[in-house]
Design a protein around this motif. Structure first.
Motif, PDB file in Angstrom:
ATOM      1  N   PRO A   1      -4.069   3.355 -15.597  1.00  0.00           N
ATOM      2  CA  PRO A   1      -3.197   3.582 -14.448  1.00  0.00           C
ATOM      3  C   PRO A   1      -2.756   2.259 -13.841  1.00  0.00           C
ATOM      4  CG  PRO A   1      -5.479   3.960 -13.844  1.00  0.00           C
ATOM      5  CD  PRO A   1      -5.465   3.729 -15.325  1.00  0.00           C
ATOM      6  N   PRO A   2      -1.658   2.246 -13.107  1.00  0.00           N
ATOM      7  CA  PRO A   2      -1.190   1.005 -12.493  1.00  0.00           C
ATOM      8  C   PRO A   2      -2.107   0.577 -11.357  1.00  0.00           C
ATOM      9  CG  PRO A   2       0.110   2.854 -11.717  1.00  0.00           C
ATOM     10  CD  PRO A   2      -0.786   3.395 -12.803  1.00  0.00           C
ATOM     11  N   PRO A   3      -2.114  -0.719 -11.030  1.00  0.00           N
ATOM     12  CA  PRO A   3      -2.948  -1.188  -9.924  1.00  0.00           C
ATOM     13  C   PRO A   3      -2.370  -0.761  -8.576  1.00  0.00           C
ATOM     14  CG  PRO A   3      -1.600  -2.980 -10.766  1.00  0.00           C
ATOM     15  CD  PRO A   3      -1.386  -1.816 -11.690  1.00  0.00           C
ATOM     16  N   ASN A   4      -3.222  -0.760  -7.569  1.00  0.00           N
ATOM     17  CA  ASN A   4      -2.771  -0.501  -6.210  1.00  0.00           C
ATOM     18  C   ASN A   4      -1.714  -1.543  -5.846  1.00  0.00           C
ATOM     19  OD1 ASN A   4      -2.635  -0.709  -3.264  1.00  0.00           O
ATOM     20  ND2 ASN A   4      -4.425   0.606  -3.214  1.00  0.00           N
TER      21      ASN A   4
ATOM     22  N   ALA B   1       0.325   1.296   2.937  1.00  0.00           N
ATOM     23  CA  ALA B   1       1.256   0.664   1.992  1.00  0.00           C
ATOM     24  C   ALA B   1       2.339  -0.155   2.689  1.00  0.00           C
ATOM     25  CB  ALA B   1       1.903   1.725   1.101  1.00  0.00           C
ATOM     26  N   LEU B   2       2.664   0.189   3.927  1.00  0.00           N
ATOM     27  CA  LEU B   2       3.664  -0.579   4.666  1.00  0.00           C
ATOM     28  C   LEU B   2       3.040  -1.854   5.247  1.00  0.00           C
ATOM     29  CD1 LEU B   2       5.653   1.996   6.857  1.00  0.00           C
ATOM     30  CD2 LEU B   2       6.420   0.852   4.772  1.00  0.00           C
ATOM     31  N   PRO B   3       3.857  -2.870   5.496  1.00  0.00           N
ATOM     32  CA  PRO B   3       3.345  -3.987   6.299  1.00  0.00           C
ATOM     33  C   PRO B   3       2.811  -3.450   7.621  1.00  0.00           C
ATOM     34  CG  PRO B   3       5.475  -4.552   5.343  1.00  0.00           C
ATOM     35  CD  PRO B   3       5.249  -3.090   5.052  1.00  0.00           C
TER      36      PRO B   3
ATOM     37  N   GLY C   1      -3.851  10.915   7.251  1.00  0.00           N
ATOM     38  CA  GLY C   1      -3.866  11.226   5.821  1.00  0.00           C
ATOM     39  C   GLY C   1      -3.954   9.937   5.044  1.00  0.00           C
ATOM     40  N   SER C   2      -4.640   9.972   3.919  1.00  0.00           N
ATOM     41  CA  SER C   2      -4.765   8.770   3.089  1.00  0.00           C
ATOM     42  C   SER C   2      -3.733   8.741   1.969  1.00  0.00           C
ATOM     43  CB  SER C   2      -6.167   8.673   2.491  1.00  0.00           C
ATOM     44  OG  SER C   2      -6.404   9.747   1.576  1.00  0.00           O
ATOM     45  N   ASP C   3      -3.422   9.922   1.388  1.00  0.00           N
ATOM     46  CA  ASP C   3      -2.592   9.987   0.180  1.00  0.00           C
ATOM     47  C   ASP C   3      -3.134   9.015  -0.861  1.00  0.00           C
ATOM     48  OD1 ASP C   3      -0.655  10.727  -1.590  1.00  0.00           O
ATOM     49  OD2 ASP C   3       1.018   9.837  -0.529  1.00  0.00           O
ATOM     50  N   GLN C   4      -4.436   9.144  -1.123  1.00  0.00           N
ATOM     51  CA  GLN C   4      -5.100   8.154  -1.960  1.00  0.00           C
ATOM     52  C   GLN C   4      -4.644   8.189  -3.407  1.00  0.00           C
ATOM     53  OE1 GLN C   4      -6.074  11.083  -2.361  1.00  0.00           O
ATOM     54  NE2 GLN C   4      -7.484  11.229  -4.030  1.00  0.00           N
TER      55      GLN C   4
ATOM     56  N   ASP D   1      -9.073   2.813  -2.923  1.00  0.00           N
ATOM     57  CA  ASP D   1      -9.136   1.881  -1.802  1.00  0.00           C
ATOM     58  C   ASP D   1      -8.114   2.202  -0.724  1.00  0.00           C
ATOM     59  OD1 ASP D   1      -7.215   1.164  -3.674  1.00  0.00           O
ATOM     60  OD2 ASP D   1      -7.588  -0.982  -3.562  1.00  0.00           O
ATOM     61  N   ALA D   2      -7.242   3.180  -0.974  1.00  0.00           N
ATOM     62  CA  ALA D   2      -6.318   3.619   0.068  1.00  0.00           C
ATOM     63  C   ALA D   2      -7.072   4.226   1.246  1.00  0.00           C
ATOM     64  CB  ALA D   2      -5.331   4.635  -0.490  1.00  0.00           C
ATOM     65  N   ILE D   3      -8.215   4.838   1.013  1.00  0.00           N
ATOM     66  CA  ILE D   3      -8.978   5.476   2.093  1.00  0.00           C
ATOM     67  C   ILE D   3      -9.504   4.436   3.080  1.00  0.00           C
ATOM     68  CG2 ILE D   3     -11.065   6.796   2.621  1.00  0.00           C
ATOM     69  CD1 ILE D   3     -10.482   8.473   0.120  1.00  0.00           C
ATOM     70  N   PRO D   4     -10.273   3.440   2.638  1.00  0.00           N
ATOM     71  CA  PRO D   4     -10.722   2.433   3.621  1.00  0.00           C
ATOM     72  C   PRO D   4      -9.579   1.627   4.220  1.00  0.00           C
ATOM     73  CG  PRO D   4     -11.393   1.827   1.385  1.00  0.00           C
ATOM     74  CD  PRO D   4     -10.910   3.236   1.319  1.00  0.00           C
ATOM     75  N   LEU D   5      -8.553   1.333   3.445  1.00  0.00           N
ATOM     76  CA  LEU D   5      -7.407   0.591   3.981  1.00  0.00           C
ATOM     77  C   LEU D   5      -6.745   1.345   5.126  1.00  0.00           C
ATOM     78  CD1 LEU D   5      -5.545  -0.755   0.802  1.00  0.00           C
ATOM     79  CD2 LEU D   5      -6.587  -2.143   2.598  1.00  0.00           C
ATOM     80  N   SER D   6      -6.496   2.634   4.913  1.00  0.00           N
ATOM     81  CA  SER D   6      -5.771   3.413   5.912  1.00  0.00           C
ATOM     82  C   SER D   6      -6.604   3.625   7.174  1.00  0.00           C
ATOM     83  CB  SER D   6      -5.340   4.756   5.324  1.00  0.00           C
ATOM     84  OG  SER D   6      -6.445   5.483   4.813  1.00  0.00           O
ATOM     85  N   ILE D   7      -7.894   3.871   7.014  1.00  0.00           N
ATOM     86  CA  ILE D   7      -8.761   4.053   8.177  1.00  0.00           C
ATOM     87  C   ILE D   7      -8.830   2.771   8.999  1.00  0.00           C
ATOM     88  CG2 ILE D   7     -11.151   4.441   8.914  1.00  0.00           C
ATOM     89  CD1 ILE D   7     -11.410   6.406   6.568  1.00  0.00           C
ATOM     90  N   LYS D   8      -8.999   1.657   8.323  1.00  0.00           N
ATOM     91  CA  LYS D   8      -9.084   0.375   9.017  1.00  0.00           C
ATOM     92  C   LYS D   8      -7.805   0.075   9.788  1.00  0.00           C
ATOM     93  CE  LYS D   8      -9.940  -4.557   8.215  1.00  0.00           C
ATOM     94  NZ  LYS D   8     -10.214  -5.601   7.180  1.00  0.00           N
ATOM     95  N   THR D   9      -6.661   0.405   9.213  1.00  0.00           N
ATOM     96  CA  THR D   9      -5.384   0.132   9.883  1.00  0.00           C
ATOM     97  C   THR D   9      -5.273   0.899  11.192  1.00  0.00           C
ATOM     98  OG1 THR D   9      -4.285  -0.277   7.759  1.00  0.00           O
ATOM     99  CG2 THR D   9      -2.877   0.229   9.640  1.00  0.00           C
ATOM    100  N   VAL D  10      -5.666   2.164  11.170  1.00  0.00           N
ATOM    101  CA  VAL D  10      -5.585   2.969  12.394  1.00  0.00           C
ATOM    102  C   VAL D  10      -6.614   2.487  13.411  1.00  0.00           C
ATOM    103  CG1 VAL D  10      -5.766   5.287  13.373  1.00  0.00           C
ATOM    104  CG2 VAL D  10      -4.695   4.961  11.141  1.00  0.00           C
ATOM    105  N   GLU D  11      -7.831   2.229  12.967  1.00  0.00           N
ATOM    106  CA  GLU D  11      -8.869   1.762  13.889  1.00  0.00           C
ATOM    107  C   GLU D  11      -8.460   0.463  14.581  1.00  0.00           C
ATOM    108  OE1 GLU D  11     -11.317   3.312  14.928  1.00  0.00           O
ATOM    109  OE2 GLU D  11     -12.266   4.565  13.394  1.00  0.00           O
ATOM    110  N   ALA D  12      -7.724  -0.380  13.866  1.00  0.00           N
ATOM    111  CA  ALA D  12      -7.369  -1.701  14.401  1.00  0.00           C
ATOM    112  C   ALA D  12      -6.095  -1.695  15.230  1.00  0.00           C
ATOM    113  CB  ALA D  12      -7.227  -2.699  13.243  1.00  0.00           C
ATOM    114  N   ALA D  13      -5.412  -0.562  15.322  1.00  0.00           N
ATOM    115  CA  ALA D  13      -4.147  -0.518  16.066  1.00  0.00           C
ATOM    116  C   ALA D  13      -4.398  -0.885  17.528  1.00  0.00           C
ATOM    117  CB  ALA D  13      -3.534   0.874  15.961  1.00  0.00           C
TER     118      ALA D  13
END
Length: 301
Positions: free
Chosen positions: A42-45, A233-235, A258-261, A266-278
Motif C-alpha cells: 500500500p502507499p505510504p501515509n 491531512a490538512l495543514p 472521525g479519523s478516516d484511518q 497513524d491517522a488515529i493518533p495524528l487526528s486526536i492530537k490535532t484536536v487536543e492541541a487546538a
C-alpha cells in the motif's frame, strides 16, 4: 527552589494531559479495510511517509484494535463491506457499529431495496455510508438513491456521505467521473427537504465548502458533520481556520470526531492530537467533538 505556584501549575498540566488521554472517544468515520484494498504494497501515509506494516486481514485488525484501546475509542462506526464489518464486530461486539459502504473496495453492488430493507431489519448495518458517490460523479439527490433514502428515513438509519474533495489527481487514477463540484453540500438540500426525519452526516465537514456547510448545518439541525481526514491531512492552521469558522457560526454541537484511518493507522493518533492541541477549543467543546455530539446523533448510551 521551585516556587509553590509552579508546582501547582505542573500538577495541573499533568492532570489535564492524563485526562485528555483517558477521555472516551467515538470515531464516526472508521474503515474496516482488507489487505490489498489499496494495492500491494500500500502507499505510504501522505503526511508522515509511513507505510503500513500490516499485510493480512488479521494483522490489520490487531493493529487498529490496539490503537482504539490505547486512545479509549469506545465506539467506532465501521464503514466497509458487511462481511469485513462482521469480522471486526465478532471480535468486539460492543465497540464496533456496522455501516454499509458504497461503493466499496470490493466492488460489491448496492443491494436491491428489498434486500437493503431486510439487512436493516436484521441489524446487519445501522448506518448507510460512507457513500462515496462523488467518486462516480453522482450526488445523493439523484432518483436512483431515493428509494434507499426513504427506507433509511423510515427505519431511523443515518446516512453518512463523502463531501468535499478527494486525493489529488483523483480523476486520473481510476475515477474519471469524479468532479469537485459534486462534493458541494448544497446537493443535500433537496433530499433534506423531502425527508425531514432523515439524519445525515456530512463527512470531512464538507471541506472546502465552508459557506455551504454552515448553511446546511444552520437550516437543517438534524445534519451533523465529521472532521475526518481534514483533522490530520490538512495543514494544521488550515484545519483550525475551517473548524473555528464552523464553531463561531454556532454549530459546535453538530461536529463529530472521525479519523478516516483507511489503511494508515497513524491517522488515529495524528487526528486526536490535532484536536487536543487546538488552542481555541475549551474542554467542553473537545468533549462534545470527541464523544457527546456523536453519542446524541447515533443514540449511543
Amino acid at each position: 527552589m521551585i516556587k509553590p505556584y509552579l508546582v501547582i501549575a505542573l500538577f495541573a498540566l499533568l492532570y489535564l494531559n492524563c485526562d485528555a488521554q483517558q477521555r472516551k472517544i467515538i470515531d464516526v468515520h472508521f474503515h474496516t479495510r482488507s489487505a490489498g484494498d489499496y494495492g500491494t504494497p500500500p502507499p505510504p501515509n501522505p503526511v508522515t511517509g509511513k507505510t503500513p506494516d500490516a499485510g493480512t486481514n488479521d494483522a490489520i485488525f490487531r493493529g487498529n484494535f490496539a490503537l482504539l484501546k490505547k486512545y479509549n475509542i469506545v465506539k467506532a462506526i465501521c464503514s466497509g463491506t458487511l462481511l469485513r464489518n462482521a469480522d471486526f464486530i465478532s471480535k468486539d461486539p460492543g465497540r464496533f457499529i456496522s455501516s454499509l459502504e458504497y461503493p466499496d473496495h470490493q466492488d460489491n453492488p448496492l443491494p436491491d431495496t428489498a434486500t437493503f430493507r431486510k439487512l436493516i431489519q436484521e441489524k446487519k448495518f445501522t448506518v448507510f455510508g460512507e457513500l462515496g458517490l462523488q467518486y462516480d460523479g453522482k450526488t445523493l439527490d439523484q432518483p436512483e438513491f431515493e428509494p434507499y433514502i426513504a427506507i433509511c428515513e423510515r427505519y431511523g438509519v443515518p446516512i453518512a456521505i463523502h463531501m468535499g474533495l478527494g486525493p489529488p489527481e483523483t480523476p486520473y487514477h481510476g475515477f474519471p467521473n469524479f468532479t469537485v463540484s459534486s462534493g458541494s453540500p448544497f446537493y443535500l438540500e433537496p433530499v433534506l427537504k423531502k425527508h425531514p426525519r432523515l439524519k445525515l452526516q456530512i463527512m470531512h465537514m464538507g471541506y472546502p465548502y465552508i459557506e455551504e456547510t454552515k448553511a446546511i448545518l444552520y437550516m437543517y439541525p438534524q445534519v451533523y458533520a465529521d472532521i475526518s481526514v481534514i483533522d490530520w491531512a490538512l495543514p494544521k492552521e488550515e484545519f483550525y481556520q475551517y473548524l473555528r469558522a464552523v464553531i463561531t457560526a454556532g454549530h459546535e454541537k453538530q461536529i463529530m470526531y472521525g479519523s478516516d484511518q483507511m489503511i494508515w493507522e497513524d491517522a488515529i493518533p495524528l487526528s486526536i492530537k490535532t484536536v487536543e492541541a487546538a488552542p481555541f477549543l475549551n474542554e467542553q467543546q473537545k468533549q462534545d467533538i470527541f464523544y457527546n455530539n456523536a453519542a446524541r446523533f447515533y443514540g449511543i448510551k
